[in-house]
Design an enzyme around this catalytic site. Structure first.
Site, PDB file in Angstrom:
ATOM      1  N   ALA A 127       0.814  -1.219   0.000  1.00  0.00           N
ATOM      2  CA  ALA A 127       0.000   0.000   0.000  1.00  0.00           C
ATOM      3  C   ALA A 127       0.844   1.264   0.000  1.00  0.00           C
ATOM      4  O   ALA A 127       0.431   2.280  -0.564  1.00  0.00           O
ATOM      5  CB  ALA A 127      -0.942  -0.001   1.206  1.00  0.00           C
ATOM      6  N   THR A 128       2.021   1.226   0.616  1.00  0.00           N
ATOM      7  CA  THR A 128       2.872   2.422   0.618  1.00  0.00           C
ATOM      8  C   THR A 128       3.267   2.800  -0.803  1.00  0.00           C
ATOM      9  O   THR A 128       3.169   3.968  -1.202  1.00  0.00           O
ATOM     10  CB  THR A 128       4.123   2.192   1.484  1.00  0.00           C
ATOM     11  OG1 THR A 128       3.732   2.099   2.861  1.00  0.00           O
ATOM     12  CG2 THR A 128       5.109   3.344   1.334  1.00  0.00           C
ATOM     13  N   GLN A 235      -6.928  -0.826   5.006  1.00  0.00           N
ATOM     14  CA  GLN A 235      -7.620  -1.362   6.181  1.00  0.00           C
ATOM     15  C   GLN A 235      -9.074  -1.730   5.895  1.00  0.00           C
ATOM     16  O   GLN A 235      -9.790  -2.149   6.800  1.00  0.00           O
ATOM     17  CB  GLN A 235      -7.575  -0.332   7.317  1.00  0.00           C
ATOM     18  CG  GLN A 235      -6.190   0.033   7.798  1.00  0.00           C
ATOM     19  CD  GLN A 235      -5.530  -1.075   8.596  1.00  0.00           C
ATOM     20  OE1 GLN A 235      -6.184  -2.034   9.006  1.00  0.00           O
ATOM     21  NE2 GLN A 235      -4.233  -0.966   8.816  1.00  0.00           N
ATOM     22  N   SER A 255      -3.342  -3.568   0.169  1.00  0.00           N
ATOM     23  CA  SER A 255      -2.187  -4.224   0.792  1.00  0.00           C
ATOM     24  C   SER A 255      -2.472  -5.702   0.993  1.00  0.00           C
ATOM     25  O   SER A 255      -3.557  -6.072   1.441  1.00  0.00           O
ATOM     26  CB  SER A 255      -1.885  -3.569   2.145  1.00  0.00           C
ATOM     27  OG  SER A 255      -0.901  -4.296   2.847  1.00  0.00           O
ATOM     28  N   HIS A 257      -0.766  -7.923   3.106  1.00  0.00           N
ATOM     29  CA  HIS A 257      -0.628  -8.468   4.463  1.00  0.00           C
ATOM     30  C   HIS A 257      -1.671  -7.943   5.438  1.00  0.00           C
ATOM     31  O   HIS A 257      -1.701  -8.363   6.590  1.00  0.00           O
ATOM     32  CB  HIS A 257       0.789  -8.224   4.999  1.00  0.00           C
ATOM     33  CG  HIS A 257       1.076  -6.808   5.393  1.00  0.00           C
ATOM     34  ND1 HIS A 257       1.115  -6.409   6.713  1.00  0.00           N
ATOM     35  CD2 HIS A 257       1.368  -5.713   4.660  1.00  0.00           C
ATOM     36  CE1 HIS A 257       1.415  -5.124   6.767  1.00  0.00           C
ATOM     37  NE2 HIS A 257       1.567  -4.680   5.531  1.00  0.00           N
ATOM     38  N   THR A 295      10.046  -7.159 -12.265  1.00  0.00           N
ATOM     39  CA  THR A 295       9.445  -8.487 -12.383  1.00  0.00           C
ATOM     40  C   THR A 295       8.386  -8.690 -11.306  1.00  0.00           C
ATOM     41  O   THR A 295       8.647  -8.485 -10.119  1.00  0.00           O
ATOM     42  CB  THR A 295      10.524  -9.579 -12.249  1.00  0.00           C
ATOM     43  OG1 THR A 295      11.501  -9.387 -13.270  1.00  0.00           O
ATOM     44  CG2 THR A 295       9.915 -10.965 -12.376  1.00  0.00           C
ATOM     45  N   CYS A 381       3.643   2.082  11.980  1.00  0.00           N
ATOM     46  CA  CYS A 381       4.644   2.883  11.274  1.00  0.00           C
ATOM     47  C   CYS A 381       5.144   4.043  12.114  1.00  0.00           C
ATOM     48  O   CYS A 381       6.156   4.652  11.791  1.00  0.00           O
ATOM     49  CB  CYS A 381       4.062   3.413   9.966  1.00  0.00           C
ATOM     50  SG  CYS A 381       3.463   2.101   8.893  1.00  0.00           S
TER      51      CYS A 381
END
Length: 457
Positions: A127-128, A235, A255, A257, A295, A381
């Site tokens: 997501a970042t 989220q 994201s 994870h 890749t 974070c």
């Protein structure tokens, strides 16, 4: 063939080499407080040191930071970690074709979850990166005509830092305040849009307080004003229903994870019709339609796709179950402890993210006391900082209460027993820490702390 045979012989030799028998795999094992970690889960140097003693695995209640890998996701990934290792961009042989087919199947699974066209899904590292592509990519592409962006004060740090980076390049950014509920005022959003506004970026569900923004309404406002709308949905994807077309979302960050998939992979949805143009942030082989060179890691995107498919199938069940556990946790804590504040709007709120402030208790002290439960005082974070959460400050929380906040995360694999244990320990330690607090003692004696004039020595 000779190389392959040699590789097999080497593998057999390693397997047959004398030494301690490897421990049984721990996949699928649920460890609870008081259980000893299996020997295979203990680092080699720790296992060899007798003075360390048994290793305890705390309960996991921090699913906003990351989620455990769903075993079904791992099952989907394993073949692409072992047998199907071709480069998905190698189109001259079967190895590449196998990986490419798996990659496109994963793209379809991600798209299906949010009501998008598979061609609108671009794989990223998370997501970042997706947020950076959305914000910087749109701003830089349209910079000749539009140099204004809008976001909120409670966005994830990567969104805020991307906007600050653009400000250094000469862009103008409006940081909308939020109400005490954590929700933006739509009238303020409308008033902030200028003729040269290129993008509005508002997250779907806040990662610290769980507040849900009125995404569909924001999308309609942006569409009517011909401004692109980006949402950081890390989220929210897989947890609440989202449809990019119904909600008029132009760009969305995802994201892996955060939805029981692997770390190191994510995606960005970029609308094709009407087309949103984005300037690529990195140069290379032009993969992912030139928007994200490099890749594509087949095992990771297969895991992301599988996670999205499982989420789509189980979203309704998960949401009902998590809502019940959330209600159980909040009610049992609040009926046993006075002066507990729930941060954020309780009505427009994702139930799996609960942020509570315990007055007259230092959040770090409570976290240390609750060593049997993996919890957080805010965003993973920024949790290394001792500064109070900027999200809580933005909603007008007093600094003392902001310092006393704890975030409880409830997810797919959280059990009722784990919630009850967390509640029991939380109540126990809050009472103990308050008994040690002179401020709590003064409040019990009826002293108004705001009337006291403190002096420095």
């Amino acid at each position: 063939m000779l190389l392959r045979a040699a590789w097999r012989r080497a593998a057999v030799a390693v397997t047959a080499a004398p030494g301690p028998k490897p421990a049984a795999p721990t996949r699928g094992l649920r460890l609870r407080v008081g259980d000893r970690a299996p020997q295979s889960a203990v680092p080699a140097d720790t296992a060899a040191a007798p003075e360390v003693g048994p290793v305890l695995r705390p309960l996991y209640m921090d699913v906003q930071a990351t989620t455990p890998l769903d075993p079904r996701v791992l099952d989907a990934m394993l073949p692409y970690l072992i047998n199907y290792y071709g480069n998905p961009h190698s189109r001259t042989h079967a190895y590449g074709w196998e990986s490419e087919a798996a990659m496109e199947r994963a793209r379809q699974q991600v798209a299906s979850l949010i009501g998008a066209d598979p061609r609108e899904i671009i794989f990223t590292s998370g997501a970042t990166e997706s947020n950076n592509i959305a914000i910087k990519g749109v701003a830089r592409f349209y910079r000749s005509r539009k140099k204004h962006l809008i976001t909120t004060q409670t966005e994830h740090k990567c969104v805020l830092d991307s906007c600050r980076s653009l400000e250094a390049e000469g862009f103008q950014v409006t940081y909308l305040p939020v109400q005490k509920s954590g929700i933006i005022d739509l009238k303020e959003l409308e008033a902030a849009i200028q003729p040269d506004t290129s993008l509005v970026s508002v997250m779907t569900v806040n990662n610290e307080i769980g507040v849900k923004q009125p995404i569909a309404e924001i999308g309609r406002i942006c569409s009517s004003r011909k401004v692109y709308f980006h949402t950081d949905a890390a989220q929210a994807v897989g947890k609440i229903p989202l449809d990019v077309n119904d909600m008029k979302i132009d760009l969305m960050s995802i994201s892996g994870h955060k939805i029981y998939g692997p770390k190191g992979v994510g995606a960005i949805y970029i609308r094709r019709r009407p087309r949103v143009r984005v300037e690529a942030l990195q140069s290379g082989g032009g993969q992912e339609r030139g928007m994200r060179s490099g890749t594509v890691p087949t095992p990771l995107v297969v895991g992301l796709g599988a996670a999205c498919e499982v989420a789509q199938q189980e979203m309704e069940y998960d949401h009902k179950r998590i809502s019940k556990l959330s209600e159980r946790l909040i009610q049992n804590i609040m009926k046993s402890l006075p002066d507990v504040v729930m941060n954020g709007d309780p009505k427009h709120h994702y139930p799996g993210c609960i942020n509570l402030s315990f007055a007259y208790v230092e959040g770090e002290s409570l976290l240390m006391a609750l060593k049997d439960v993996a919890l957080s005082s805010g965003s993973a974070c920024t949790s290394a900082s001792l500064e109070p959460s900027y999200v809580l400050r933005a909603i007008g929380t007093d600094e003392d209460l902001a310092h006393s906040s704890i975030r409880f995360g409830i997810g797919r694999f959280t059990t009722e027993e784990e919630v009850d244990y967390t509640v029991e320990k939380c109540i126990q330690h809050v009472k103990r820490l308050r008994e040690m607090s002179p401020l709590w003692e003064m409040v019990q004696d009826g002293i108004d702390l705001k009337s006291i004039k403190w002096t420095q020595h």
